[in-house]
Design a protein around this motif. Structure first.
Motif, PDB file in Angstrom:
ATOM      1  N   VAL A   1       0.814  -1.215   0.000  1.00 32.32           N
ATOM      2  CA  VAL A   1       0.000   0.000   0.000  1.00 32.32           C
ATOM      3  C   VAL A   1       0.851   1.270   0.000  1.00 32.32           C
ATOM      4  CG1 VAL A   1      -1.990  -1.097   1.093  1.00 32.32           C
ATOM      5  CG2 VAL A   1      -0.241   0.001   2.511  1.00 32.32           C
ATOM      6  N   ARG A   2       2.125   1.141   0.297  1.00 36.48           N
ATOM      7  CA  ARG A   2       3.027   2.299   0.274  1.00 36.48           C
ATOM      8  C   ARG A   2       3.497   2.631  -1.147  1.00 36.48           C
ATOM      9  NH1 ARG A   2       4.829   4.096   5.154  1.00 36.48           N
ATOM     10  NH2 ARG A   2       4.437   2.791   6.959  1.00 36.48           N
ATOM     11  N   LEU A   3       3.299   1.724  -2.093  1.00 32.41           N
ATOM     12  CA  LEU A   3       3.629   2.009  -3.487  1.00 32.41           C
ATOM     13  C   LEU A   3       2.492   2.823  -4.077  1.00 32.41           C
ATOM     14  CD1 LEU A   3       4.981  -1.382  -4.811  1.00 32.41           C
ATOM     15  CD2 LEU A   3       6.267   0.729  -4.534  1.00 32.41           C
ATOM     16  N   LYS A   4       2.817   3.980  -4.600  1.00 32.66           N
ATOM     17  CA  LYS A   4       1.786   4.875  -5.120  1.00 32.66           C
ATOM     18  C   LYS A   4       2.225   5.473  -6.444  1.00 32.66           C
ATOM     19  CE  LYS A   4       0.163   6.091  -0.510  1.00 32.66           C
ATOM     20  NZ  LYS A   4      -0.119   7.172   0.421  1.00 32.66           N
ATOM     21  N   ILE A   5       1.252   5.987  -7.161  1.00 34.47           N
ATOM     22  CA  ILE A   5       1.488   6.692  -8.418  1.00 34.47           C
ATOM     23  C   ILE A   5       1.080   8.143  -8.193  1.00 34.47           C
ATOM     24  CG2 ILE A   5       0.889   6.869 -10.863  1.00 34.47           C
ATOM     25  CD1 ILE A   5       2.344   4.247 -10.252  1.00 34.47           C
ATOM     26  N   CYS A   6       1.968   9.064  -8.527  1.00 29.27           N
ATOM     27  CA  CYS A   6       1.664  10.490  -8.376  1.00 29.27           C
ATOM     28  C   CYS A   6       0.412  10.817  -9.192  1.00 29.27           C
ATOM     29  CB  CYS A   6       2.856  11.323  -8.859  1.00 29.27           C
ATOM     30  SG  CYS A   6       2.607  13.103  -8.700  1.00 29.27           S
ATOM     31  N   PRO A   7      -0.557  11.520  -8.624  1.00 28.01           N
ATOM     32  CA  PRO A   7      -1.795  11.802  -9.344  1.00 28.01           C
ATOM     33  C   PRO A   7      -1.686  12.922 -10.386  1.00 28.01           C
ATOM     34  CG  PRO A   7      -1.900  12.745  -7.162  1.00 28.01           C
ATOM     35  CD  PRO A   7      -0.619  11.964  -7.233  1.00 28.01           C
ATOM     36  N   ALA A   8      -0.553  13.621 -10.471  1.00 27.04           N
ATOM     37  CA  ALA A   8      -0.399  14.692 -11.457  1.00 27.04           C
ATOM     38  C   ALA A   8      -0.416  14.080 -12.859  1.00 27.04           C
ATOM     39  CB  ALA A   8       0.901  15.451 -11.214  1.00 27.04           C
ATOM     40  N   ASP A   9      -1.351  14.538 -13.687  1.00 25.40           N
ATOM     41  CA  ASP A   9      -1.529  13.970 -15.028  1.00 25.40           C
ATOM     42  C   ASP A   9      -0.267  13.990 -15.879  1.00 25.40           C
ATOM     43  OD1 ASP A   9      -4.174  13.438 -14.510  1.00 25.40           O
ATOM     44  OD2 ASP A   9      -4.899  15.296 -15.409  1.00 25.40           O
TER      45      ASP A   9
ATOM     46  N   CYS B   1       2.761  13.717 -14.702  1.00 22.80           N
ATOM     47  CA  CYS B   1       3.853  13.051 -13.983  1.00 22.80           C
ATOM     48  C   CYS B   1       3.621  11.542 -13.925  1.00 22.80           C
ATOM     49  CB  CYS B   1       3.985  13.621 -12.572  1.00 22.80           C
ATOM     50  SG  CYS B   1       5.299  12.825 -11.608  1.00 22.80           S
ATOM     51  N   LEU B   2       2.696  11.112 -13.088  1.00 23.99           N
ATOM     52  CA  LEU B   2       2.361   9.699 -12.897  1.00 23.99           C
ATOM     53  C   LEU B   2       3.570   8.841 -12.534  1.00 23.99           C
ATOM     54  CD1 LEU B   2      -0.219   9.261 -15.798  1.00 23.99           C
ATOM     55  CD2 LEU B   2      -0.707   9.549 -13.375  1.00 23.99           C
ATOM     56  N   GLU B   3       4.516   9.439 -11.803  1.00 20.80           N
ATOM     57  CA  GLU B   3       5.701   8.708 -11.362  1.00 20.80           C
ATOM     58  C   GLU B   3       5.362   7.841 -10.158  1.00 20.80           C
ATOM     59  OE1 GLU B   3       9.896   9.894  -9.350  1.00 20.80           O
ATOM     60  OE2 GLU B   3       9.407  10.899 -11.238  1.00 20.80           O
ATOM     61  N   ALA B   4       5.919   6.633 -10.137  1.00 18.65           N
ATOM     62  CA  ALA B   4       5.739   5.747  -8.990  1.00 18.65           C
ATOM     63  C   ALA B   4       6.673   6.200  -7.874  1.00 18.65           C
ATOM     64  CB  ALA B   4       6.055   4.313  -9.383  1.00 18.65           C
ATOM     65  N   PHE B   5       6.203   6.059  -6.635  1.00 19.28           N
ATOM     66  CA  PHE B   5       7.040   6.365  -5.475  1.00 19.28           C
ATOM     67  C   PHE B   5       6.614   5.489  -4.313  1.00 19.28           C
ATOM     68  CE2 PHE B   5       3.419   9.190  -5.097  1.00 19.28           C
ATOM     69  CZ  PHE B   5       3.126   9.218  -3.733  1.00 19.28           C
ATOM     70  N   TYR B   6       7.489   5.427  -3.319  1.00 23.03           N
ATOM     71  CA  TYR B   6       7.234   4.631  -2.117  1.00 23.03           C
ATOM     72  C   TYR B   6       6.976   5.602  -0.975  1.00 23.03           C
ATOM     73  CZ  TYR B   6       7.915   0.971   1.402  1.00 23.03           C
ATOM     74  OH  TYR B   6       7.750   0.074   2.430  1.00 23.03           O
ATOM     75  N   ASP B   7       5.795   5.540  -0.400  1.00 24.97           N
ATOM     76  CA  ASP B   7       5.378   6.445   0.674  1.00 24.97           C
ATOM     77  C   ASP B   7       5.975   5.968   1.996  1.00 24.97           C
ATOM     78  OD1 ASP B   7       4.118   7.979   2.566  1.00 24.97           O
ATOM     79  OD2 ASP B   7       2.078   7.503   1.911  1.00 24.97           O
ATOM     80  N   GLU B   8       6.971   6.703   2.471  1.00 26.46           N
ATOM     81  CA  GLU B   8       7.615   6.338   3.736  1.00 26.46           C
ATOM     82  C   GLU B   8       7.041   7.103   4.918  1.00 26.46           C
ATOM     83  OE1 GLU B   8      11.893   5.212   3.508  1.00 26.46           O
ATOM     84  OE2 GLU B   8      11.791   6.392   1.656  1.00 26.46           O
ATOM     85  N   SER B   9       5.963   7.866   4.705  1.00 28.47           N
ATOM     86  CA  SER B   9       5.382   8.611   5.821  1.00 28.47           C
ATOM     87  C   SER B   9       4.786   7.640   6.835  1.00 28.47           C
ATOM     88  CB  SER B   9       4.312   9.588   5.325  1.00 28.47           C
ATOM     89  OG  SER B   9       3.194   8.901   4.818  1.00 28.47           O
ATOM     90  N   ARG B  10       4.770   8.059   8.075  1.00 31.26           N
ATOM     91  CA  ARG B  10       4.317   7.186   9.158  1.00 31.26           C
ATOM     92  C   ARG B  10       2.878   6.708   8.928  1.00 31.26           C
ATOM     93  NH1 ARG B  10       5.318   8.336  15.400  1.00 31.26           N
ATOM     94  NH2 ARG B  10       7.326   8.687  14.449  1.00 31.26           N
ATOM     95  N   ASN B  11       2.004   7.603   8.520  1.00 30.49           N
ATOM     96  CA  ASN B  11       0.594   7.221   8.364  1.00 30.49           C
ATOM     97  C   ASN B  11       0.199   6.937   6.912  1.00 30.49           C
ATOM     98  OD1 ASN B  11       0.633   9.780   7.354  1.00 30.49           O
ATOM     99  ND2 ASN B  11      -0.961  10.609   8.677  1.00 30.49           N
ATOM    100  N   ARG B  12       1.202   6.786   6.039  1.00 33.41           N
ATOM    101  CA  ARG B  12       0.973   6.426   4.630  1.00 33.41           C
ATOM    102  C   ARG B  12       0.070   7.418   3.909  1.00 33.41           C
ATOM    103  NH1 ARG B  12      -0.238   0.238   6.302  1.00 33.41           N
ATOM    104  NH2 ARG B  12       1.886  -0.324   6.770  1.00 33.41           N
ATOM    105  N   SER B  13       0.211   8.704   4.239  1.00 32.61           N
ATOM    106  CA  SER B  13      -0.700   9.708   3.694  1.00 32.61           C
ATOM    107  C   SER B  13      -0.106  10.563   2.578  1.00 32.61           C
ATOM    108  CB  SER B  13      -1.181  10.631   4.823  1.00 32.61           C
ATOM    109  OG  SER B  13      -0.059  11.330   5.357  1.00 32.61           O
TER     110      SER B  13
END
Length: 155
Positions: A106-114, A116-128
């Motif tokens: 669930v920490r793997l995300k795709i940037c929502p900017a049309d 961009c759409l770059e994949a990144f790993y969310d390392e924030s504590r609450n995955r936000s």
């Protein structure tokens, strides 16, 4: 970032939406990418299909989420059970499986900017985390929203 997450994010970002470039279109670049990670490249068409399926599962809005079934190799030795991946695709799938088992997929995300759409790993504590970069994409979106409010345009 964890090694598994790095491998998966790097693989998902072998396509650059903003530049319109796909590393898998160039056999030399695909071989170099794979060699740098200590795996054989395997078939680029298979890699593209799996990359697109993984990007869709991570939230890429351009791609349909389809079921994907790929056999993986399992080994049991003195160090215990292991999933094995020798090609780039199988190594990425093993890494993605380990992320899922640990609850980190669930920490793997795709940037929502049309653009961009770059994949990144969310390392924030609450995955936000929402954006690949708050300084770039997040800032652009905040500026866009502010301009829309300032001019009275509502979405």
């Amino acid at each position: 970032m964890h090694t598994d997450a790095t491998l998966v994010v790097d693989f998902l970002n072998t396509v650059d939406i903003e530049r319109g470039e796909d590393l898998l279109d160039d056999p030399g670049l695909w071989q170099r990418w794979s060699a740098q990670r200590g795996v054989s490249p395997g078939n680029a068409d298979e890699a593209r299909a799996i990359r697109d399926a993984l990007r869709a599962a991570a939230g890429d809005p351009r791609l349909p989420v389809d079921q994907l079934e790929v056999p993986l190799t399992f080994s049991l030795n003195s160090q215990g059970p292991q999933l094995l991946g020798t090609t780039a695709v199988s190594a990425v799938l093993v890494a993605a499986t380990r992320l899922a088992i640990r609850g980190d997929w669930v920490r793997l995300k795709i940037c929502p900017a049309d653009d961009c759409l770059e994949a990144f790993y969310d390392e924030s504590r609450n995955r936000s985390r929402t954006w690949c970069s708050m300084r770039v994409c997040g800032n652009r979106e905040k500026a866009r929203t502010w301009r829309a409010r300032a001019t009275g345009v509502h979405n």
